[in-house]
Design a protein around this motif. Structure first.
Motif, PDB file in Angstrom:
ATOM      1  N   MET A   1       1.185  -1.731  -0.047  1.00 30.39           N
ATOM      2  CA  MET A   1       0.067  -0.067   0.061  1.00 30.39           C
ATOM      3  C   MET A   1       0.563   1.276   0.206  1.00 30.39           C
ATOM      4  O   MET A   1       0.396   1.570  -0.784  1.00 30.39           O
ATOM      5  N   GLN A   2       1.653   1.365   0.651  1.00 32.98           N
ATOM      6  CA  GLN A   2       2.249   2.009   0.207  1.00 32.98           C
ATOM      7  C   GLN A   2       3.374   2.623  -0.823  1.00 32.98           C
ATOM      8  O   GLN A   2       3.813   4.236  -0.643  1.00 32.98           O
ATOM      9  N   THR A   3       3.669   1.277  -1.319  1.00 33.89           N
ATOM     10  CA  THR A   3       4.141   1.388  -2.675  1.00 33.89           C
ATOM     11  C   THR A   3       2.902   1.892  -3.659  1.00 33.89           C
ATOM     12  O   THR A   3       3.887   3.665  -5.006  1.00 33.89           O
ATOM     13  N   ILE A   4       1.852   2.063  -2.919  1.00 36.05           N
ATOM     14  CA  ILE A   4       0.826   1.873  -4.606  1.00 36.05           C
ATOM     15  C   ILE A   4       0.700   3.787  -4.207  1.00 36.05           C
ATOM     16  O   ILE A   4      -0.083   4.714  -5.392  1.00 36.05           O
ATOM     17  N   LEU A   5      -0.391   4.445  -3.059  1.00 40.01           N
ATOM     18  CA  LEU A   5      -0.018   5.410  -2.630  1.00 40.01           C
ATOM     19  C   LEU A   5       1.311   6.476  -3.477  1.00 40.01           C
ATOM     20  O   LEU A   5       0.951   7.536  -3.280  1.00 40.01           O
TER      21      LEU A   5
END
Length: 325
Positions: free
Chosen positions: A117-121
């Motif tokens: 999710m860190q990468t996606i955001l």
């Protein structure tokens, strides 16, 4: 002599570097309990990072409208922001994984969900996620008048106007309710004027602005999970000294644990307070409660699947492992 001085300067480079100051905002008005809890993170960083790094909390939506804050972080106008990730579902549909999560932040970090999710955001919104805040925050339907109860024991919300936000709009629509989009500062006025018949909101915070003056009924059980996160501008984070990043990261990790505990305690206190004040709790049971929760969690994952995100399977496995597809 000069060589010795130069060596001393090199060895004490950390101490000579000026304290780094990061500007932060909250999506909620500062008097609200959620913003007050975010202040615990700010205070922790400032105490741990004294002389190294400091967070300056600028304010809430009165400083900058909530919907514009993430973009301000992306552009570097603000360094850190705290608030609901679902305000930005249109740009990052994967945020629904927060809403439909049945795992703790610790579990999400262990199984790779947090990093994903860190990468996606960062890709979608241009921000770096620091922390998943107030895990276990459940939402409830609160109403002014007693909702009708169907023969099977379920509630009939058909046609009711409910103050909503992206996190539960499709769930409300699925039950026949009419979602009404109103900012938090205007909820009291909306209840006072009868603009809507109820709201969706957690137990914690429902008394902050005297909404309970008009809300007399609550439907249990609670549904969903917290969509609250703390994010930072990636360049602001990268430009920090290693020591400052360590302070921020440690405080963010501890905040995930401590904010959850504080939330549980506050929820229990507020629940007692509103019950003692006369709020009537309508508790769904058995298959009726199961169907209600399935409808809520299902709406989040259905919306994410409909977005055609290539991350759907990974996110569901990480954040909803009890029923991963």
């Amino acid at each position: 002599m000069m060589a010795a001085v130069a060596a001393g300067v090199m060895l004490s480079g950390t101490s000579l570097r000026a304290e780094e100051v990061l500007k932060a905002v909250s999506a909620f008005p500062l008097p609200m309990v959620l913003s007050q809890d975010f202040l615990e993170f700010v205070t922790d960083v400032n105490e741990k990072g004294e002389g190294i790094v400091k967070i300056q909390l600028m304010g809430g939506p009165e400083v900058m409208p909530s919907a514009q804050q993430i973009d301000a972080v992306k552009r570097g106008i603000i360094d850190i922001q705290y608030g609901p990730a679902t305000y930005h579902l249109g740009s990052a549909p994967e945020i629904d994984a927060f809403v439909g999560a049945t795992v703790s932040p610790e579990e999400a970090r262990e199984n790779g969900g947090f990093e994903l999710m860190q990468t996606i955001l960062q890709d979608r919104l241009g921000v770096r996620m620091l922390s998943m805040a107030q895990a276990g925050l459940e939402f409830y339907v609160w109403t002014v008048d007693k909702p009708k109860i169907k023969e099977d024991g379920s509630v009939d919300l058909n046609g009711m106007r409910l103050r909503s936000q992206p996190i539960y709009q499709s769930f409300f629509e699925g039950m026949g309710a009419v979602p009404v989009s109103v900012g938090v500062p205007d909820v009291y006025t909306g209840l006072e004027r009868g603009t809507f018949d109820g709201i969706g909101w957690p137990i914690a915070g429902v008394t902050d602005f005297s909404w309970d003056k008009y809300l007399k009924y609550r439907i249990d059980p609670g549904f969903f999970n917290s969509d609250l996160i703390i994010v930072i501008n990636p360049e602001s984070y990268a430009d920090l000294s290693g020591e400052a990043r360590a302070v921020i990261d440690q405080a963010a990790l501890e905040y995930e644990r401590d904010s959850r505990q504080r939330l549980a305690e506050l929820t229990a206190e507020t629940d007692k307070k509103v019950r003692d004040a006369g709020i009537e709790v309508i508790t769904l049971e058995g298959s009726t409660a199961t169907d209600y929760l399935d409808g809520a969690f299902g709406s989040a994952w259905a919306r994410l699947k409909a977005s055609d995100s290539t991350h759907y399977d990974e996110l569901r496995a990480a954040f909803y492992p009890s029923d991963a597809e």
